[in-house]
Scaffold this motif. Structure first.
Motif, PDB file in Angstrom:
ATOM      1  N   THR A   9       6.475   3.985 -12.559  1.00 56.74           N
ATOM      2  CA  THR A   9       7.521   4.831 -12.030  1.00 56.74           C
ATOM      3  C   THR A   9       6.991   5.018 -10.749  1.00 56.74           C
ATOM      4  N   GLY A  10       7.835   5.691  -9.802  1.00 53.34           N
ATOM      5  CA  GLY A  10       7.246   5.891  -8.513  1.00 53.34           C
ATOM      6  C   GLY A  10       7.497   4.795  -7.721  1.00 53.34           C
ATOM      7  N   GLU A  11       6.609   4.458  -6.635  1.00 55.15           N
ATOM      8  CA  GLU A  11       6.919   3.365  -5.523  1.00 55.15           C
ATOM      9  C   GLU A  11       6.249   2.019  -6.334  1.00 55.15           C
ATOM     10  N   ILE A  12       7.149   1.238  -6.564  1.00 56.14           N
ATOM     11  CA  ILE A  12       6.775  -0.224  -7.283  1.00 56.14           C
ATOM     12  C   ILE A  12       6.472  -1.114  -6.400  1.00 56.14           C
ATOM     13  N   ALA A  13       5.509  -1.892  -6.398  1.00 56.52           N
ATOM     14  CA  ALA A  13       5.322  -3.194  -5.685  1.00 56.52           C
ATOM     15  C   ALA A  13       6.045  -4.307  -6.396  1.00 56.52           C
ATOM     16  N   ALA A  57       6.563 -15.399   1.985  1.00 51.31           N
ATOM     17  CA  ALA A  57       5.923 -15.701   2.943  1.00 51.31           C
ATOM     18  C   ALA A  57       6.598 -15.176   4.152  1.00 51.31           C
ATOM     19  N   ARG A  58       8.111 -15.031   3.951  1.00 57.77           N
ATOM     20  CA  ARG A  58       8.859 -14.566   5.176  1.00 57.77           C
ATOM     21  C   ARG A  58       9.104 -13.085   4.791  1.00 57.77           C
ATOM     22  N   ALA A  59       9.235 -12.614   3.744  1.00 54.27           N
ATOM     23  CA  ALA A  59       9.615 -11.067   3.517  1.00 54.27           C
ATOM     24  C   ALA A  59       8.437 -10.348   2.730  1.00 54.27           C
ATOM     25  N   GLY A  60       7.407 -10.844   2.247  1.00 54.10           N
ATOM     26  CA  GLY A  60       6.362 -10.166   1.715  1.00 54.10           C
ATOM     27  C   GLY A  60       6.659  -9.621   0.263  1.00 54.10           C
ATOM     28  N   HIS A  61       5.824  -8.805   0.148  1.00 50.49           N
ATOM     29  CA  HIS A  61       6.282  -8.220  -1.544  1.00 50.49           C
ATOM     30  C   HIS A  61       6.725  -6.764  -1.323  1.00 50.49           C
ATOM     31  N   PRO A  62       8.183  -6.735  -1.054  1.00 56.31           N
ATOM     32  CA  PRO A  62       8.820  -5.278  -0.957  1.00 56.31           C
ATOM     33  C   PRO A  62       8.518  -4.308  -2.195  1.00 56.31           C
ATOM     34  N   MET A  63       8.975  -2.946  -1.746  1.00 51.71           N
ATOM     35  CA  MET A  63       8.442  -1.935  -2.938  1.00 51.71           C
ATOM     36  C   MET A  63       9.949  -1.410  -3.293  1.00 51.71           C
ATOM     37  N   TRP A  64      10.020  -0.673  -4.053  1.00 48.77           N
ATOM     38  CA  TRP A  64      11.422  -0.063  -4.487  1.00 48.77           C
ATOM     39  C   TRP A  64      10.819   1.304  -5.151  1.00 48.77           C
ATOM     40  N   SER A  65      11.764   2.403  -5.078  1.00 50.34           N
ATOM     41  CA  SER A  65      11.757   3.662  -5.434  1.00 50.34           C
ATOM     42  C   SER A  65      12.304   3.842  -6.867  1.00 50.34           C
ATOM     43  N   GLU A  66      11.010   3.879  -7.867  1.00 52.17           N
ATOM     44  CA  GLU A  66      11.801   4.023  -9.258  1.00 52.17           C
ATOM     45  C   GLU A  66      11.784   5.315  -9.703  1.00 52.17           C
ATOM     46  N   THR A  67      12.866   6.149 -10.055  1.00 56.74           N
ATOM     47  CA  THR A  67      13.063   7.330 -10.499  1.00 56.74           C
ATOM     48  C   THR A  67      13.168   7.404 -12.036  1.00 56.74           C
ATOM     49  N   GLY A  68      13.279   6.401 -12.623  1.00 55.13           N
ATOM     50  CA  GLY A  68      12.864   6.172 -13.999  1.00 55.13           C
ATOM     51  C   GLY A  68      11.831   5.787 -14.465  1.00 55.13           C
ATOM     52  N   ARG A  69      11.736   4.861 -15.491  1.00 52.93           N
ATOM     53  CA  ARG A  69      10.500   4.207 -15.822  1.00 52.93           C
ATOM     54  C   ARG A  69      10.667   2.815 -16.427  1.00 52.93           C
ATOM     55  N   GLY A  70       9.536   1.888 -16.034  1.00 51.56           N
ATOM     56  CA  GLY A  70       9.696   0.659 -16.342  1.00 51.56           C
ATOM     57  C   GLY A  70       9.233   0.584 -18.058  1.00 51.56           C
ATOM     58  N   PRO A  71       9.106  -0.464 -18.519  1.00 48.91           N
ATOM     59  CA  PRO A  71       8.586  -0.779 -19.704  1.00 48.91           C
ATOM     60  C   PRO A  71       7.310  -0.198 -20.379  1.00 48.91           C
ATOM     61  N   ASP A  72       6.348  -0.353 -19.120  1.00 52.84           N
ATOM     62  CA  ASP A  72       5.089   0.109 -19.414  1.00 52.84           C
ATOM     63  C   ASP A  72       4.748   1.711 -18.841  1.00 52.84           C
ATOM     64  N   GLY A  73       5.975   2.292 -18.550  1.00 54.45           N
ATOM     65  CA  GLY A  73       5.639   3.531 -17.915  1.00 54.45           C
ATOM     66  C   GLY A  73       5.656   3.717 -16.493  1.00 54.45           C
TER      67      GLY A  73
END
Length: 290
Positions: free
Chosen positions: A178-182, A160-176
């Motif tokens: 990548t890019g801007e991730i919520a 409630a205070r910080a919201g749902h921040p994003m991050w910049s992913e230059t690799g890949r997650g377990p399901d592919g």
């Protein structure tokens, strides 16, 4: 412009294996190509499992692989005050509460709620309690009485205070992914930030360390991909800068499982003893010669 800062951060609770080699070599390769710095951090907050001989083995293995790192090495066990300070900031925001259930009691609560109880991205049941389970007066009384406790993040209040921040992913997650991730910190429930006997946790200490060390690029395995949701939330709450993330593939055993330190056959020191060379290790983990 300051050079980029990378880090390799193993725990000295066993010998390094091929999965660690991939991460360490990739960090070293990327730091070199970017003209950046490579830090080594020893994540040893678990004083019962972390041993000096394992720490020395980390230095020996990395040196054998040809990896150089800046000194001095940061040991988490020497910086508990920094984690206490960060925890105090979260407490001042009224985002932290004490819980008193043992692991056995938590397991009983989860069982009572049936098979459909949600689990976190690591597969562990979400904490089934909550801040409203008991009042603050009772919490203070039980803490003052010396009962064991864990300090948890009130996840709903934190979001409630910080919201749902994003991050910049230059690799890949377990399901592919990548890019801007919520970030999805809610998937973890009310995580533990500290305990009575240890003033920090993995999530809190890694976020504090990365900020204090000026780490700009975090390169680590895909098994930690969704942990980044928690880390981004804590970074937002504490006003820390946001690194760039790159999650890499995992090294798997013959059964398709992630390597663990209990798999002695994959320990780098064992492979070295069998005659493997650093070039062989690079081939085994699928990295080209630098």
């Amino acid at each position: 412009m300051s050079p980029p800062v990378f880090r390799f951060a193993p725990s000295p609770n066993g010998y390094l294996h091929l999965g660690h080699a991939l991460s360490a070599l990739l960090n070293a390769d990327l730091a070199r190509k970017a003209g950046g710095r490579l830090l080594l951090r020893i994540e040893d907050i678990d004083r019962t499992r972390c041993k000096p001989e394992y720490e020395q083995a980390i230095y020996d293995d990395l040196a054998w692989l040809g990896i150089a790192w800046e000194k001095p090495v940061r040991r988490q066990s020497e910086h508990f005050d920094a984690y206490r300070d960060a925890l105090a900031k979260l407490q001042a925001l009224d985002l932290v509460y004490a819980s008193f259930e043992s692991r056995g009691e938590i397991a009983e609560l989860v069982t009572a709620r049936g098979d459909g109880w949600p689990r976190d991205p690591d597969g562990a049941p979400i904490y089934p309690g909550g801040r409203d389970a008991i009042g603050e007066t009772e919490r203070r009384t039980r803490i003052n009485a010396g009962e064991p406790y864990a300090l948890r993040l009130d996840m709903a209040a934190a979001i409630a205070r910080a919201g749902h921040p994003m991050w910049s992913e230059t690799g890949r997650g377990p399901d592919g992914e990548t890019g801007e991730i919520a970030a999805r910190p809610q998937d973890w429930g009310d995580i533990i930030l500290a305990r009575k006997d240890v003033p920090t946790s993995y999530h809190l200490s890694v976020v504090v360390d990365d900020a204090l060390q000026g780490v700009t690029h975090i390169v680590r395995g895909q098994d930690l991909f969704w942990s980044t949701s928690v880390h981004r939330l804590l970074q937002s709450l504490l006003g820390f800068p946001v690194p760039v993330y790159r999650h890499h593939r995992l090294v798997l055993d013959a059964a398709g499982r992630k390597l663990s330190k209990s798999t002695q056959a994959t320990a780098l020191r064992a492979l070295r003893g069998e005659g493997a060379t650093p070039a062989d290790i690079r081939t085994m983990v699928g990295l080209p010669e630098p």
